[in-house]
Design an enzyme around this catalytic site. Structure first.
Site, PDB file in Angstrom:
ATOM      1  CB  SER A 256      -0.886   0.010   1.239  1.00 35.89           C
ATOM      2  OG  SER A 256      -0.092   0.201   2.392  1.00 35.89           O
ATOM      3  CE  LYS A 257      -1.757   5.899  -3.676  1.00 34.70           C
ATOM      4  NZ  LYS A 257      -2.574   7.014  -4.091  1.00 34.70           N
ATOM      5  NE  ARG A 258       1.332   3.476   8.256  1.00 35.20           N
ATOM      6  CZ  ARG A 258       2.224   4.315   8.773  1.00 35.20           C
ATOM      7  NH1 ARG A 258       2.540   5.411   8.128  1.00 35.20           N
ATOM      8  NH2 ARG A 258       2.777   4.087   9.941  1.00 35.20           N
ATOM      9  CG  ASP A 259       3.245  -1.053   2.906  1.00 29.39           C
ATOM     10  OD1 ASP A 259       3.308  -1.128   4.132  1.00 29.39           O
ATOM     11  OD2 ASP A 259       2.373  -1.599   2.231  1.00 29.39           O
ATOM     12  CB  SER A 260       5.383   4.077  -0.829  1.00 27.62           C
ATOM     13  OG  SER A 260       6.344   4.820  -1.527  1.00 27.62           O
TER      14      SER A 260
END
Length: 493
Positions: A256-260
RNA sequence: GCCCCCAUCGUCUAGUGGCCCAGGACGAAGCCCUCUCAAGGCUUAAACCGGGAUUCGAAUUCCCGUGGGGGCACCA
């Protein structure tokens, strides 16, 4: 056994940053197209106007170009099957959805969002699966026409068969059977006049002559719907290939974007736009993503051209893959070592200039061989080679003290080395190493101690490219001045 | 809750009934090389989710569990 030319497409939505998963679909699309002598197409799926992000389309195009996955047809390059942006194709969808209505495969629906929500909640209370209750499916064509004529707002829904089983064939998973009663009367045309994905993608894939649809496995749920739509039109189906999803590095859950955001702090990203800044190469990124979901039997360090030679959709794997940034590092570093000196020089130069360093191209060319096998990412050139482009270095005095010795002893060693080097007409690798080695021998010191002092003195850092090669490039004057300075620093300790 | 998909070393994978006491790569550990850091060379540890069935024989086929993932929108 050559195959028919394949027409493939990557069809991202311009709703955010271009993701690794999009890049991988594009790569496989590209490989298939090139392998078979077909075409690779970019289509922008921007039918959700509210989610469209300005600049996202450009980012996708930039990303594909950066990866060197050049598309044969697309919004900015044109092509015989355009337009390639779905919002520019409204009329096409209207024509097709009307034929579906005429054929009895779709119908207008006048239900309001409020009513749909109420139905949904009621169904959930009764522990039923949320689905459209079919109210407008029962409307007679005459009544529907009357209500449309009176200006009532409506959408178009697909009339899913209620009985029987849909058999959809995925190339990697075989036949997928779904009972039609599990399926819903999905919306094909929204009240804003734009199609949903379900309609738009099916129409476009047909109109654009797409032979192989490669997409993420998140589409498996609506796969039966899609084949029903294609069949309702009476069109030939493409070969369907649902790719595995990318999982977080932990393997727990989808990326997910959070991981990025998290990864960026460690020097990694799942967004293509960040890759260059972080020092990753298109070669490294392509190699990395290619092998997540594709098993190549023989070799694993591959250029895109080499991938084309080996590619087959039969080799794709259906299981989810956890991304592993260490492997990105590995592939990146490996490809960097394969670059020619001129190529690598051109690639690292921007990282130096980005830091405000004035780059002498002759020096740059000379340091590349020294840097090459030390770089994991291109921006590593900074930590290894910035000092080549600086007038002075400022070593930490404590680093100048050789292991097992004190400052006075170290200063004496530096002084002796200075004398040896200044006795040489030029500071070259060949001329300097022998006398310095001889000094190490006769002094009873070890090479680490003597060379360590010189390394810190001349480069300003404890870790550097090989000492003598580095000194040669730094040059006689600067080397001697820097050693002199180091002696002063040591004496002051 | 319902539906669908997936399942080999920590990770990515090879393997399509006997070639597998399971091969490669990353990562890890050790050794060699060595002026630091790398690179390179060699070596080691590390897996067929469980249970049934089919078969002379199963990682490979089938069934059931279990685990993981995805989906159930006028989003894609």
């Amino acid at each position: 056994m050559s195959i028919k030319p394949a027409r493939t497409r990557v069809a991202p939505s311009p709703t955010g940053h271009m993701h690794l998963a999009t890049a991988r679909v594009a790569l496989y699309d590209y490989l298939l197209a090139r392998k078979t002598g077909g075409q690779f197409i970019l289509r922008i799926e921007d039918t959700d106007v509210s989610r469209t992000v300005p600049g996202a389309e450009q980012e996708i195009m930039d990303g594909l170009r950066w990866l060197e996955l050049n598309y044969d047809e697309g919004p900015d390059v044109g092509g015989a099957f355009g337009p390639y942006r779905q919002t520019d194709r409204r009329e096409i969808y209207h024509v097709h959805v009307n034929t579906l209505v005429d054929k009895g495969h779709a119908y207008p629906c006048f239900c309001t969002p409020a009513r749909l929500e109420a139905v949904r909640q009621e169904q959930q209370k009764r522990k039923e699966n949320p689905h459209y209750d079919g109210t407008c499916r029962l409307l007679s064509p005459d009544e529907a026409a009357r209500r449309i004529a009176s200006g009532e707002k409506y959408i178009i829904r697909f009339k899913m068969p209620r009985e029987g089983t849909t058999i959809a064939k995925d190339h990697l998973r075989g036949e997928i059977l779904t009972e039609n009663k599990q399926l819903n009367d999905q919306v094909l045309l929204k009240s804003d006049g734009l199609p949903t994905y379900h309609l738009a993608a099916m129409v476009d894939d047909h109109e654009m002559g797409i032979t192989h649809v490669l997409r993420g496995s998140e589409w498996l749920g609506t796969f039966p719907l899609h084949v029903n739509i294609v069949r309702a039109f009476g069109w030939e189906e493409p070969v369907w290939v649902h790719l595995s999803v990318f999982l977080k590095p932990s393997g727990k859950g989808k990326l997910s974007k959070r991981d990025s955001t998290l990864a960026m702090t460690d020097g990694y990203s799942v967004f293509i736009k960040d890759m260059n800044e972080l020092g990753f190469t298109p070669e490294g990124v392509n190699n990395w993503i290619a092998l997540m979901g594709w098993g190549v039997a023989d070799e694993d360090v591959l250029s895109v051209d080499e991938m084309v030679d080996r590619f087959s959709i039969d080799g794709l794997t259906p299981s989810p893959a956890a991304i592993n940034f260490q492997k990105l590092d590995h592939f990146n570093a490996t490809h960097i070592r394969l670059f020619t000196t001129e190529d690598l020089a051109a690639r690292i130069k921007p990282y130096f200039t980005r830091e405000g360093l004035r780059v002498d191209d002759n020096v740059l060319l000379r340091i590349v061989p020294l840097l090459r096998e030390r770089l994991v990412t291109l921006d590593d050139c900074l930590s290894f080679g910035s000092f080549f482009f600086k007038e002075d270095v400022s070593p930490n005095p404590e680093d100048l003290v050789a292991k097992g010795l004190d400052a006075t002893q170290s200063a004496a060693i530096a002084q002796r080395a200075f004398e040896i080097l200044s006795g040489q007409p030029a500071i070259s690798h060949e001329q300097c190493e022998p006398p310095l080695r001889a000094y190490v021998e006769e002094s009873g010191l070890n090479a680490n101690q003597v060379f360590g002092i010189l390394r810190v003195a001349t480069t300003g850092q404890k870790v550097s490219p090989p000492l003598f090669e580095s000194m040669e490039i730094i040059g006689r004057e600067k080397c001697l001045a820097r050693i002199k300075n180091a002696i002063e620093l040591l004496k002051k300790m």
